[in-house]
Write a protein that holds these residues in place. Sequence first.
Motif, PDB file in Angstrom:
ATOM      1  N   GLN A 168       1.046   4.041  -3.148  1.00  0.00           N
ATOM      2  CA  GLN A 168       0.710   5.114  -2.842  1.00  0.00           C
ATOM      3  C   GLN A 168       1.118   6.038  -3.192  1.00  0.00           C
ATOM      4  O   GLN A 168       1.388   7.068  -2.716  1.00  0.00           O
ATOM      5  CB  GLN A 168      -0.288   5.282  -1.622  1.00  0.00           C
ATOM      6  N   ARG A 169       2.197   5.974  -2.943  1.00  0.00           N
ATOM      7  CA  ARG A 169       3.766   7.320  -3.188  1.00  0.00           C
ATOM      8  C   ARG A 169       3.120   8.228  -4.788  1.00  0.00           C
ATOM      9  O   ARG A 169       3.328   7.572  -5.801  1.00  0.00           O
ATOM     10  CB  ARG A 169       4.786   6.652  -3.103  1.00  0.00           C
ATOM     11  N   GLU A 170       3.272   8.956  -4.287  1.00  0.00           N
ATOM     12  CA  GLU A 170       3.156  10.483  -5.516  1.00  0.00           C
ATOM     13  C   GLU A 170       3.953  10.276  -6.551  1.00  0.00           C
ATOM     14  O   GLU A 170       5.378  10.699  -5.850  1.00  0.00           O
ATOM     15  CB  GLU A 170       2.038  11.317  -4.634  1.00  0.00           C
ATOM     16  N   ASP A 211      -2.202   9.678 -10.730  1.00  0.00           N
ATOM     17  CA  ASP A 211      -1.115  10.756 -10.772  1.00  0.00           C
ATOM     18  C   ASP A 211      -0.721  11.102 -11.896  1.00  0.00           C
ATOM     19  O   ASP A 211      -0.331  12.583 -11.965  1.00  0.00           O
ATOM     20  CB  ASP A 211      -0.285  10.117  -9.308  1.00  0.00           C
ATOM     21  N   ARG A 240       1.382  -1.330  -0.008  1.00  0.00           N
ATOM     22  CA  ARG A 240      -0.092   0.039  -0.155  1.00  0.00           C
ATOM     23  C   ARG A 240       0.968   1.023  -0.148  1.00  0.00           C
ATOM     24  O   ARG A 240       0.777   2.734  -0.762  1.00  0.00           O
ATOM     25  CB  ARG A 240      -0.822   0.344   1.243  1.00  0.00           C
ATOM     26  N   ASP A 241       1.771   1.364   0.954  1.00  0.00           N
ATOM     27  CA  ASP A 241       2.839   2.733   0.764  1.00  0.00           C
ATOM     28  C   ASP A 241       3.341   2.722  -0.782  1.00  0.00           C
ATOM     29  O   ASP A 241       4.200   3.634  -0.885  1.00  0.00           O
ATOM     30  CB  ASP A 241       3.789   2.794   1.869  1.00  0.00           C
ATOM     31  N   ARG A 292       0.853   2.278 -10.110  1.00  0.00           N
ATOM     32  CA  ARG A 292       0.282   3.370  -9.535  1.00  0.00           C
ATOM     33  C   ARG A 292      -0.660   4.147 -10.958  1.00  0.00           C
ATOM     34  O   ARG A 292       0.881   5.400 -10.787  1.00  0.00           O
ATOM     35  CB  ARG A 292      -0.338   3.678  -8.628  1.00  0.00           C
ATOM     36  N   ALA A 351      -8.022   1.498  -2.945  1.00  0.00           N
ATOM     37  CA  ALA A 351      -7.593   1.575  -3.566  1.00  0.00           C
ATOM     38  C   ALA A 351      -8.501   2.462  -4.710  1.00  0.00           C
ATOM     39  O   ALA A 351      -9.094   3.723  -4.917  1.00  0.00           O
ATOM     40  CB  ALA A 351      -6.490   2.152  -4.708  1.00  0.00           C
ATOM     41  N   GLU A 383      -9.046   5.306 -10.380  1.00  0.00           N
ATOM     42  CA  GLU A 383      -8.036   5.439  -9.867  1.00  0.00           C
ATOM     43  C   GLU A 383      -7.425   3.743 -11.534  1.00  0.00           C
ATOM     44  O   GLU A 383      -8.380   2.915 -11.561  1.00  0.00           O
ATOM     45  CB  GLU A 383      -7.269   4.066  -8.715  1.00  0.00           C
TER      46      GLU A 383
END
Length: 737
Positions: free
Chosen positions: A589-591, A729, A585-586, A726, A648, A655
């Motif tokens: 989810q890093r942008e 962004d 998850r970490d 992911r 998410a 997403e």
Amino acid sequence: MRRIIHNSTAIIACAALLLPQIAAAELRLPNDQARSEASRRAGVMPNLANALQIELDKGLTADGLICANGDPRPCGDKVRLLTPRGVAVQVTRNGTIILAPRSQQVNRADAAGNLTPLPDVRGASANPAANAAQDDPEALARALQRRLADGEAEATAEKAARAIRRNAVQDETAAPAPAPRQPGLTGKVLNDAQDRRTQAEAEARADVQAQAEARARAENRAAQRPERRPETRPNTAPSAETTDSVAGALAAALAAAQQDGDAAKGGQLRLSQGEAAQRQRNGQPGLAATLDRELAAGLAADDLVCQTGEAPPCAEGVALMTPKGVAVALRDNQLTILPIARQTNTVDAAGAVIPRAPEADTVETVAAREAAKEATAPAAAALEAVDGAGRVVKEQRVTDENTRSSAEDFEASLRAALAQADRPAGTADGQSNTVAGSDDDDDNDLAKALILGLGAVAVGQMLNNNRQVALSTPDRVVVQRPDGSQEVIKDEVALLRQPGSTVTTEDFDDGSSRTIVTREDGSKVVTIRDADLRVLRRTLIAADGKTTRLIDDTAGVQPVDVASLPAPAPVLPATGGTLSEEELRDALQREANIDRRFTLGQIRNIPEVRALVAPVNIDAITFDTGSAAINPDQARQLAGLGRVIQDAINRNPQEIFMIEGHTDTVGAGAMNLALSDRRAESVALALSEYFDVPPENIVVQGYGEQFLKVRAEGDIRANRRASVRRITDLLQTATAN
């Protein structure tokens, strides 16, 4: 004493060739070990390898080998295996014959494969070379002369230099006395060898002080690391009186060689000082500084591992790596940093060693250049047409029988592609496939072929933008650009074809299409594609009518200046195991460190854009060679990733995650590209089938062998991988309506 040491320099070089030979038992080598050893030994002993090949070509098998002592097979412990002509060999578990190590050879070979005996210097004493010299110094001299004539003594120059350096530090300020010329045949041999070593002595004396300091540092490190100190051995060096004879000089040489061997076992490494090695260091100051620190801390040879994480010896093409992660070459206890293209890691601004992004230092392709320059929003009739305005080319009710699961492979497609590659351009699957009309018509046929699963695009067919079909299967087409780069084209709606849904595809005159997937709950996913099957827009329409725009490449397109993009996002360090759910998850989810958005095509085709978010390797999945199937046991290992993605999407329905597939370098590039794309699709299917991850929120992309994790050629499992990013962004998707 100093005079005696320098007078025996030539003997050091010669005697190193006559160290005791260790016999080996008749054992079967593991096949994997034998593969790597066979090529290495053949490179070291090419003439003997040629002699062995001559016998193998005549039908020699393992049953035809003989014991060196004349006993019947199987040979006793510590007895060499020989071919009938006298080449020492070893046998693998599957019966393959390979060269034995140099130390076990009893003959030498010339370039034509003719064998002649090596001098037998085995004796009863602990110092066999000295014993042989005492028995017949002139015979030993003749044997040495033959070896010198073959040039074999040249390989011992470094051993001689090390011995000189070690002994000369006792009195580095004094110049050596000239070595007296020796009479007779023995003297001639020694004199010739002394002449060959003159240059090595001069260089050694010039470097004495530096070597003394280095030795002192090494001894200090060894004192701090008692577990790496070599075993203490009694002083076997002969007295000054005994070194007045040839036998004594040989004994001194062997003792020096033994000390060199002990130092090597202790792993006292040093940097190579060659020009090429220095250039490598200058080009990678961060990694060079890291290696310097490791050496200062006592880096030893047995601290090195293979880039794959395995213990040496490494597979062919795989480099050694220090504990901190610097890829190096090791030769004679000297380390050289490998070029940046071979490095798996890099150094950040703080000096920490971090993994390199797989996309780092890639060559720009035509597709990347076109995507970067794109400045016009695409036009397609399907974008503006109302529902039902196009021609319905396919309407299908999806069942278990007409859809693929993650556990099923693509073997039929691959076999068809291989068979088609052997047929002339213009035919596919035994059918005539000549296409008349413009390039646009060809692209329309491409879209129809993949949407309908007809496999009707011929290898060699030219499409628009100067693309040539390199591989054609019912589900994927690989095209090649003029620069040699390749791209995979497929039906992007394949993931959405789930049992119970109805799929309707409308075709328009310009080659664009609109596919509507209607699910049992009444929700719909509408995908609009251009003539190349590139997704222009994807929209989710819920059963209550609410729409969510997931992908939209029709908004204003901004060109990409690759040089101005931020550095790649830090890649997650290898943990040696599967990430926990929290770690996943970490990581996902890093942008992204970017203040602009990109089209899906730019993300897929421009490595520097994609690298703005780091990939997360899916370590739970391993694929069999040539396969894209995931068995249920492996699929269950995706539970953590499935929950993370599902959570998410529940929080943000927009997403988007991209699943990427990769291969090693074994096999044809086009086949690898198609296979990697299928593997990515299998992971996406498994996430949907087992963990209810909405397939419309996933895109898949194969990259074949373009972006290696371990930067080496060959059959490397670590490069056969799938990963996930992911990309929410990065996408320029409109907000939900």
